[in-house]
Write a protein that holds these residues in place. Structure first.
Motif, PDB file in Angstrom:
ATOM      1  N   UNK B 309     -66.641 -14.709-144.052  1.00  0.00           N
ATOM      2  CA  UNK B 309     -67.741 -13.785-144.331  1.00  0.00           C
ATOM      3  C   UNK B 309     -69.064 -14.541-144.425  1.00  0.00           C
ATOM      4  N   UNK B 310     -69.052 -15.629-145.192  1.00  0.00           N
ATOM      5  CA  UNK B 310     -70.289 -16.388-145.405  1.00  0.00           C
ATOM      6  C   UNK B 310     -70.761 -17.052-144.112  1.00  0.00           C
ATOM      7  N   UNK B 311     -69.834 -17.742-143.447  1.00  0.00           N
ATOM      8  CA  UNK B 311     -70.217 -18.444-142.219  1.00  0.00           C
ATOM      9  C   UNK B 311     -70.631 -17.445-141.143  1.00  0.00           C
ATOM     10  N   UNK B 312     -69.906 -16.322-141.087  1.00  0.00           N
ATOM     11  CA  UNK B 312     -70.261 -15.280-140.126  1.00  0.00           C
ATOM     12  C   UNK B 312     -71.659 -14.758-140.390  1.00  0.00           C
ATOM     13  N   UNK B 313     -71.972 -14.575-141.674  1.00  0.00           N
ATOM     14  CA  UNK B 313     -73.302 -14.075-142.025  1.00  0.00           C
ATOM     15  C   UNK B 313     -74.367 -15.082-141.605  1.00  0.00           C
ATOM     16  N   UNK B 314     -74.092 -16.366-141.829  1.00  0.00           N
ATOM     17  CA  UNK B 314     -75.075 -17.391-141.451  1.00  0.00           C
ATOM     18  C   UNK B 314     -75.249 -17.421-139.940  1.00  0.00           C
ATOM     19  N   UNK B 315     -74.136 -17.311-139.229  1.00  0.00           N
ATOM     20  CA  UNK B 315     -74.209 -17.293-137.773  1.00  0.00           C
ATOM     21  C   UNK B 315     -75.026 -16.086-137.296  1.00  0.00           C
ATOM     22  N   UNK B 316     -74.761 -14.931-137.912  1.00  0.00           N
ATOM     23  CA  UNK B 316     -75.489 -13.724-137.515  1.00  0.00           C
ATOM     24  C   UNK B 316     -76.982 -13.869-137.800  1.00  0.00           C
ATOM     25  N   UNK B 317     -77.305 -14.433-138.971  1.00  0.00           N
ATOM     26  CA  UNK B 317     -78.707 -14.637-139.321  1.00  0.00           C
ATOM     27  C   UNK B 317     -79.386 -15.544-138.302  1.00  0.00           C
ATOM     28  N   UNK B 318     -78.674 -16.602-137.953  1.00  0.00           N
ATOM     29  CA  UNK B 318     -79.219 -17.555-136.989  1.00  0.00           C
ATOM     30  C   UNK B 318     -79.405 -16.883-135.630  1.00  0.00           C
ATOM     31  N   UNK B 319     -78.396 -16.117-135.210  1.00  0.00           N
ATOM     32  CA  UNK B 319     -78.481 -15.437-133.912  1.00  0.00           C
ATOM     33  C   UNK B 319     -79.618 -14.420-133.900  1.00  0.00           C
ATOM     34  N   UNK B 320     -79.751 -13.681-135.011  1.00  0.00           N
ATOM     35  CA  UNK B 320     -80.818 -12.687-135.095  1.00  0.00           C
ATOM     36  C   UNK B 320     -82.169 -13.366-134.954  1.00  0.00           C
ATOM     37  N   UNK B 321     -82.317 -14.505-135.629  1.00  0.00           N
ATOM     38  CA  UNK B 321     -83.579 -15.245-135.559  1.00  0.00           C
ATOM     39  C   UNK B 321     -83.808 -15.745-134.135  1.00  0.00           C
ATOM     40  N   UNK B 322     -82.739 -16.262-133.539  1.00  0.00           N
ATOM     41  CA  UNK B 322     -82.837 -16.793-132.184  1.00  0.00           C
ATOM     42  C   UNK B 322     -83.294 -15.706-131.212  1.00  0.00           C
ATOM     43  N   UNK B 323     -82.689 -14.561-131.337  1.00  0.00           N
ATOM     44  CA  UNK B 323     -82.997 -13.432-130.464  1.00  0.00           C
ATOM     45  C   UNK B 323     -84.471 -13.058-130.601  1.00  0.00           C
ATOM     46  N   UNK B 324     -84.936 -13.025-131.843  1.00  0.00           N
ATOM     47  CA  UNK B 324     -86.329 -12.653-132.087  1.00  0.00           C
ATOM     48  C   UNK B 324     -87.279 -13.734-131.551  1.00  0.00           C
ATOM     49  N   UNK B 325     -86.925 -14.973-131.815  1.00  0.00           N
ATOM     50  CA  UNK B 325     -87.768 -16.090-131.405  1.00  0.00           C
ATOM     51  C   UNK B 325     -87.890 -16.144-129.887  1.00  0.00           C
ATOM     52  N   UNK B 326     -86.753 -15.957-129.209  1.00  0.00           N
ATOM     53  CA  UNK B 326     -86.762 -15.997-127.753  1.00  0.00           C
ATOM     54  C   UNK B 326     -87.666 -14.894-127.198  1.00  0.00           C
ATOM     55  N   UNK B 327     -87.626 -13.748-127.877  1.00  0.00           N
ATOM     56  CA  UNK B 327     -88.417 -12.632-127.356  1.00  0.00           C
ATOM     57  C   UNK B 327     -89.910 -12.766-127.645  1.00  0.00           C
ATOM     58  N   UNK B 328     -90.244 -13.354-128.797  1.00  0.00           N
ATOM     59  CA  UNK B 328     -91.642 -13.288-129.212  1.00  0.00           C
ATOM     60  C   UNK B 328     -92.418 -14.596-129.125  1.00  0.00           C
ATOM     61  N   UNK B 329     -91.707 -15.721-129.205  1.00  0.00           N
ATOM     62  CA  UNK B 329     -92.432 -16.979-129.339  1.00  0.00           C
ATOM     63  C   UNK B 329     -93.133 -17.397-128.050  1.00  0.00           C
ATOM     64  N   UNK B 330     -92.499 -17.123-126.924  1.00  0.00           N
ATOM     65  CA  UNK B 330     -93.078 -17.649-125.678  1.00  0.00           C
ATOM     66  C   UNK B 330     -94.402 -16.973-125.348  1.00  0.00           C
ATOM     67  N   UNK B 331     -94.649 -15.808-125.984  1.00  0.00           N
ATOM     68  CA  UNK B 331     -95.915 -15.119-125.700  1.00  0.00           C
ATOM     69  C   UNK B 331     -97.091 -15.786-126.411  1.00  0.00           C
ATOM     70  N   UNK B 332     -96.773 -16.600-127.411  1.00  0.00           N
ATOM     71  CA  UNK B 332     -97.851 -17.239-128.159  1.00  0.00           C
ATOM     72  C   UNK B 332     -98.151 -18.584-127.518  1.00  0.00           C
ATOM     73  N   UNK B 333     -99.207 -18.597-126.717  1.00  0.00           N
ATOM     74  CA  UNK B 333     -99.627 -19.838-126.086  1.00  0.00           C
ATOM     75  C   UNK B 333    -101.064 -20.079-126.476  1.00  0.00           C
ATOM     76  N   UNK B 334    -101.429 -21.327-126.669  1.00  0.00           N
ATOM     77  CA  UNK B 334    -102.818 -21.603-127.035  1.00  0.00           C
ATOM     78  C   UNK B 334    -103.771 -21.247-125.902  1.00  0.00           C
TER      79      UNK B 334
END
Ligand SMILES: Nc1ncnc2c1ncn2[C@@H]1O[C@H](COP(=O)(O)OP(=O)(O)OP(=O)(O)O)[C@@H](O)[C@H]1O
Ligand SMILES: [Mg+2]
Lengths: 234, 334
Positions: B309-334
């Motif tokens: 349960x705990x490790x699964x939750x951490x994995x899910x949290x990490x995946x959720x963050x990854x998904x968000x980062x992949x979608x939003x971070x590349x748009x931020x360019x100087x």
């Protein structure tokens, strides 16, 4: 191999007119030059092309022998690490101290905290802001903020130093101090290019001038000072 | 202002340490690895501290994660207990003792009373061949067809109910004893209701998985959305760090750690919720079991399941963050 080479570079912004047209020049290693021109002449644009903040519509930009405009985006961070930049709008972060702002390039490059601390103090000392470490940049005057930006640009001892209106907010005396600081960097082999409106200052200092006029480059001015910086670093 | 320090002097100072040579951006591999590990540690601690010292901003996220984990966790715990229980019941169901067809009713009655006096037998009941046929006739609707048979093909049956608390191996031993009786043809443990229970448990387990998958998706979305907001709040910082040479990995790192911590805190909160739930229910369950003469105790979530349960939750949290980062971070360019 020159430090910077522009090869027939044109830049049109989408929907806008041409900001640079067919610009070609070279900066040798250790050279010191000014970039001048009226507002909107394309100075900031020219500097941005060297950092891949913008890409040319035509022509090629080389920095330290690498073609910047075709560079893979994974390589761009390493390009930016060897180029120190003082931005026109200084780009400081107001949610952290002066120290943290200046230390940022070092942390990104992976310096040990102790070594980073030493360098940050040296950089702040060189712009006369020793003792400002714990202050928040928002509490500082425009000129002080600009100097924090300069400290951040030089903290990682870049090979190429670009400055966009670094003396814009400074009184003449301080401007001269800052210019002397840039000159000292050139004396240890750093290539320096400074975009500025400050014609009086440029006249006094007498260095190579790249003049932009509506996107077209005219190269002029003495190349004094270059001799001193001629010892190419290996 | 004080005269600026000479950069020349600065550079002359520098080469004392190997990583501070004149070409300053060259750092030895060892230092780089050290720096990398330190950077990870620093970011991990920093992001965790940020979450813990300013919990208000993300408390909703934790709770949503915790609840999303607690639901399947609780169902899993319930199923785990039920299947434990069903294992205990495995052989305590009744058994049917089929007699040989030649056995007469009075012989069957003798056997019946002998079985009744055996250890571990709670109750016995005799169904004669005739009764069995009548019952079959009624339940199958084959009345006419059955009349065609020359004789009753059904044997007499003795239904034996073992004691409820009789351990499984004793029940099996009892069945073996009965099987060795000379008048007994065969003995069958009646496990139909257990089969049904098992089928039901298997179905419920499937439902828990489906629900778990949906809730996992929910966790991904919640973490992804929270990370999206924190990316939006730090656009300036991201821009500036990229300008001074931050790699994408460097920019991503704090967000990924934040997602990981979200999962961890959510998982821990869900442990607490499950423990509270267990404490609330286990007392009444013990009382209930006592009424049935059993010492059954409600099992808490097993250590393995809790860890998953705990490790699964951490994995899910990490995946959720990854998904968000992949979608939003590349748009931020100087
Ligand atoms: N992001 C952009 N999108 C569209 N047009 C732009 C953009 N940035 C600059 N320009 C245009 O390109 C031209 C050159 O701009 P640039 O900022 O390089 O001038 P500059 O010489 O730095 O001026 P200043 O001295 O005022 O800073 C201007 O006409 C400007 O309007
Ligand atoms: Mg400009």
């Amino acid at each position: 191999m020159p430090m910077v080479r522009f090869d027939g570079v044109s830049k049109s912004y989408p929907g806008g007119k041409e900001a640079l047209s067919k610009v070609s020049f070279e900066l040798a290693r250790g050279e010191f030059a000014f970039l001048t021109g009226h507002s909107g002449a394309g100075k900031s644009t020219l500097l941005k092309l060297m950092l891949q903040m913008e890409r040319p519509s035509e022509g090629q930009v080389f920095v330290d022998g690498d073609c910047v405009n075709t560079m893979k985006s994974s390589q761009v961070p390493f390009l930016r690490r060897k180029v120190g930049v003082v931005f026109q709008n200084h780009q400081l972060l107001f949610d952290r101290t002066v120290y943290d702002n200046v230390a940022m390039p070092l942390l990104i490059a992976g310096y040990q905290p102790a070594e980073a601390a030493r360098r940050v103090r040296a950089a702040l000392d060189s712009v006369g802001l020793l003792g400002f470490e714990r202050r928040n940049p928002i509490e500082l005057s425009g000129g002080e903020q600009q100097r924090v930006g300069i400290a951040r640009a030089v903290v990682n001892k870049p090979q190429l130093l670009l400055a966009d209106e670094p003396t814009g907010n400074l009184d003449p005396e301080l401007s001269e101090e800052i210019m002397k600081l840039f000159l000292r960097f050139q004396q240890v082999g750093v290539t320096v290019l400074i975009a500025t409106h400050d014609i009086a200052l440029i006249e006094r200092m007498g260095h190579r001038r790249l003049i932009l006029d509506h996107g077209t480059l005219h190269d002029s001015g003495p190349r004094a000072g270059f001799e001193r910086g001629d010892h190419v670093r290996t | 202002m004080s005269a600026p320090d000479s950069p020349k002097r600065q550079t002359a100072n520098a080469p004392r340490k190997p990583q501070a040579g004149a070409s300053t951006h060259k750092i030895s591999l060892k230092d780089r690895l050290n720096g990398w590990a330190q950077q990870h540690q620093l970011v991990a601690v920093e992001t965790l501290m940020r979450l813990l010292t300013k919990p208000l901003g993300s408390i909703m996220t934790w709770l949503v994660i915790a609840i999303s984990l607690t639901l399947p966790g609780a169902m899993w715990m319930t199923l785990d207990n039920l299947s434990q229980l069903s294992n205990r019941f495995q052989a305590s169901g009744s058994m049917s003792v089929y007699l040989k067809t030649a056995v007469q009713n009075d012989q069957a009655q003798q056997l019946l009373s002998r079985i009744e006096s055996m250890d571990g037998v709670a109750d016995v009941r005799f169904i004669s061949a005739d009764e069995a046929l009548a019952e079959f006739r009624a339940s199958s609707g084959l009345g006419e067809a059955l009349d065609l048979l020359p004789e009753n093909p059904l044997p007499g049956v003795i239904v034996v109910e073992p004691e409820l608390a009789l351990p499984q191996q004793d029940v099996i031993a009892l069945a073996d004893t009965l099987r060795s009786e000379s008048r007994v043809d065969s003995v069958e443990l009646d496990t139909a209701w257990l089969d049904r229970l098992h089928a039901l448990l298997a179905l419920s387990e499937r439902i828990v998985w489906v629900m778990g998958a949906l809730l996992a998706l929910g966790i991904l979305l919640v973490v992804g959305n929270t990370i999206r907001l924190s990316i939006a709040a730090r656009v300036d910082e991201i821009r500036v760090t990229k300008l001074v040479g931050a790699t994408n990995a460097w920019v991503r790192r704090p967000f990924l750690y934040t997602g990981l911590w979200f999962g961890m805190v959510g998982g821990l909160v869900s442990w607490i919720l499950l423990a509270i739930g267990w404490a609330l229910v286990s007392g009444p369950v013990e009382d209930l079991a006592a009424l049935y003469g059993s010492e059954y105790r409600l099992l808490p979530l097993s250590a393995g399941a809790a860890l998953v349960l705990l490790l699964g939750a951490m994995l899910l949290g990490w995946l959720g963050a990854w998904w968000s980062v992949v979608r939003h971070l590349h748009r931020i360019e100087p």
